[in-house]
Design a protein around this motif. Structure first.
Motif, PDB file in Angstrom:
ATOM      1  N   ARG A 120      16.298  10.640  33.303  1.00  0.00           N
ATOM      2  CA  ARG A 120      14.960  10.657  32.949  1.00  0.00           C
ATOM      3  C   ARG A 120      14.450  12.198  32.635  1.00  0.00           C
ATOM      4  O   ARG A 120      13.445  11.917  31.791  1.00  0.00           O
ATOM      5  N   GLN A 121      15.281  12.959  32.657  1.00  0.00           N
ATOM      6  CA  GLN A 121      14.811  14.411  32.055  1.00  0.00           C
ATOM      7  C   GLN A 121      15.204  14.743  30.445  1.00  0.00           C
ATOM      8  O   GLN A 121      14.890  15.336  30.010  1.00  0.00           O
ATOM      9  N   ASN A 122      16.270  13.342  30.100  1.00  0.00           N
ATOM     10  CA  ASN A 122      16.584  13.451  28.695  1.00  0.00           C
ATOM     11  C   ASN A 122      15.550  12.880  27.752  1.00  0.00           C
ATOM     12  O   ASN A 122      15.656  11.684  27.515  1.00  0.00           O
ATOM     13  N   ILE A 168      15.111  13.012  24.687  1.00  0.00           N
ATOM     14  CA  ILE A 168      15.568  12.534  23.431  1.00  0.00           C
ATOM     15  C   ILE A 168      16.437  11.417  23.464  1.00  0.00           C
ATOM     16  O   ILE A 168      16.083  10.285  22.779  1.00  0.00           O
ATOM     17  N   ALA A 169      17.018  11.009  24.518  1.00  0.00           N
ATOM     18  CA  ALA A 169      17.624   9.929  24.887  1.00  0.00           C
ATOM     19  C   ALA A 169      16.766   8.727  24.914  1.00  0.00           C
ATOM     20  O   ALA A 169      16.925   7.693  24.670  1.00  0.00           O
ATOM     21  N   ARG A 170      15.778   9.187  25.898  1.00  0.00           N
ATOM     22  CA  ARG A 170      14.757   8.264  26.262  1.00  0.00           C
ATOM     23  C   ARG A 170      14.273   7.528  24.958  1.00  0.00           C
ATOM     24  O   ARG A 170      13.682   6.491  24.541  1.00  0.00           O
ATOM     25  N   GLN A 171      13.763   8.594  23.968  1.00  0.00           N
ATOM     26  CA  GLN A 171      13.243   8.066  22.682  1.00  0.00           C
ATOM     27  C   GLN A 171      14.117   7.499  21.940  1.00  0.00           C
ATOM     28  O   GLN A 171      13.741   6.344  21.271  1.00  0.00           O
ATOM     29  N   VAL A 172      15.479   7.741  21.785  1.00  0.00           N
ATOM     30  CA  VAL A 172      16.647   6.910  21.038  1.00  0.00           C
ATOM     31  C   VAL A 172      16.278   5.391  21.836  1.00  0.00           C
ATOM     32  O   VAL A 172      16.541   4.357  20.931  1.00  0.00           O
ATOM     33  N   LYS A 216      14.372   1.792  37.945  1.00  0.00           N
ATOM     34  CA  LYS A 216      15.005   2.874  37.971  1.00  0.00           C
ATOM     35  C   LYS A 216      16.484   2.553  38.549  1.00  0.00           C
ATOM     36  O   LYS A 216      16.449   1.424  39.220  1.00  0.00           O
ATOM     37  N   PHE A 217      17.451   3.339  38.144  1.00  0.00           N
ATOM     38  CA  PHE A 217      18.609   2.862  38.133  1.00  0.00           C
ATOM     39  C   PHE A 217      19.180   3.659  39.667  1.00  0.00           C
ATOM     40  O   PHE A 217      19.848   3.410  40.461  1.00  0.00           O
ATOM     41  N   ASP A 218      18.834   5.016  39.700  1.00  0.00           N
ATOM     42  CA  ASP A 218      18.951   5.894  40.769  1.00  0.00           C
ATOM     43  C   ASP A 218      17.916   6.994  40.784  1.00  0.00           C
ATOM     44  O   ASP A 218      17.017   6.787  40.250  1.00  0.00           O
ATOM     45  N   LEU A 219      18.109   8.074  41.683  1.00  0.00           N
ATOM     46  CA  LEU A 219      17.273   9.140  41.763  1.00  0.00           C
ATOM     47  C   LEU A 219      17.049   9.937  40.605  1.00  0.00           C
ATOM     48  O   LEU A 219      15.957  10.395  40.223  1.00  0.00           O
ATOM     49  N   LEU A 220      17.919   9.935  39.709  1.00  0.00           N
ATOM     50  CA  LEU A 220      17.781  10.669  38.583  1.00  0.00           C
ATOM     51  C   LEU A 220      17.701   9.939  37.008  1.00  0.00           C
ATOM     52  O   LEU A 220      17.282  10.524  36.100  1.00  0.00           O
ATOM     53  N   GLN A 221      18.022   8.535  37.197  1.00  0.00           N
ATOM     54  CA  GLN A 221      18.539   8.083  35.956  1.00  0.00           C
ATOM     55  C   GLN A 221      17.566   6.413  35.863  1.00  0.00           C
ATOM     56  O   GLN A 221      17.315   6.102  36.983  1.00  0.00           O
ATOM     57  N   ASP A 222      17.373   6.153  34.664  1.00  0.00           N
ATOM     58  CA  ASP A 222      16.712   4.594  34.564  1.00  0.00           C
ATOM     59  C   ASP A 222      17.407   3.707  33.882  1.00  0.00           C
ATOM     60  O   ASP A 222      18.333   4.141  33.106  1.00  0.00           O
TER      61      ASP A 222
END
Length: 138
Positions: free
Chosen positions: A106-108, A110-114, A125-131
């Motif tokens: 979630r903090q990335n 640029i990757a989310r924009q890609v 939501k995948f886990d506490l930090l990722q989607d």
């Protein structure tokens, strides 16, 4: 050797390449190098992880092929992955791979924009930090 992939030495990079070569022959994942057209230097990778391999690491109701990608820090924010990922996905789909996903920190930003630019849609939501994102059927 891509330190951004959390590799700490050239020896670890060699191990990564050897294990990915074996995994390719076993049908577990398909590791692709991205090289600079002019220098020939490797600047990134795209990895396609099979559902069978994902089952070893995640507990999900269904298992897509997972796409992971990494770039050398100097190559980030140049829209390279946004250009490369669509033809990569089209080539994968021609091989009868339909269900494609990606897990993004979630903090990335640029990757989310890609993900958004290349036809992936947020699934949950995948886990506490990722989607978890899924590639739309374009």
């Amino acid at each position: 050797f891509l330190p951004e992939k959390r590799l700490h030495s050239v020896v670890e990079a060699e191990w990564l390449i050897k294990s990915n070569l074996l995994n390719f022959h076993a049908g577990k994942n398909y590791f692709h190098f991205i090289s600079d057209k002019f220098s020939g230097k490797i600047v990134g990778v795209i990895d396609l992880i099979s559902p069978e391999q994902a089952k070893k690491h995640y507990m999900l109701p269904e298992y897509p092929h997972f796409v992971e990608f990494y770039f050398e820090s100097g190559m980030i924010s140049k829209n390279i992955m946004s250009s490369l990922l669509p033809p990569f996905l089209n080539a994968i789909r021609k091989q009868k791979v339909k269900n494609i996903g990606a897990v993004v920190d979630r903090q990335n930003i640029i990757a989310r924009q890609v993900m958004q630019k290349t036809g992936f849609v947020f699934e949950r939501k995948f886990d506490l930090l990722q989607d978890l994102y899924k590639a739309s059927d374009i």
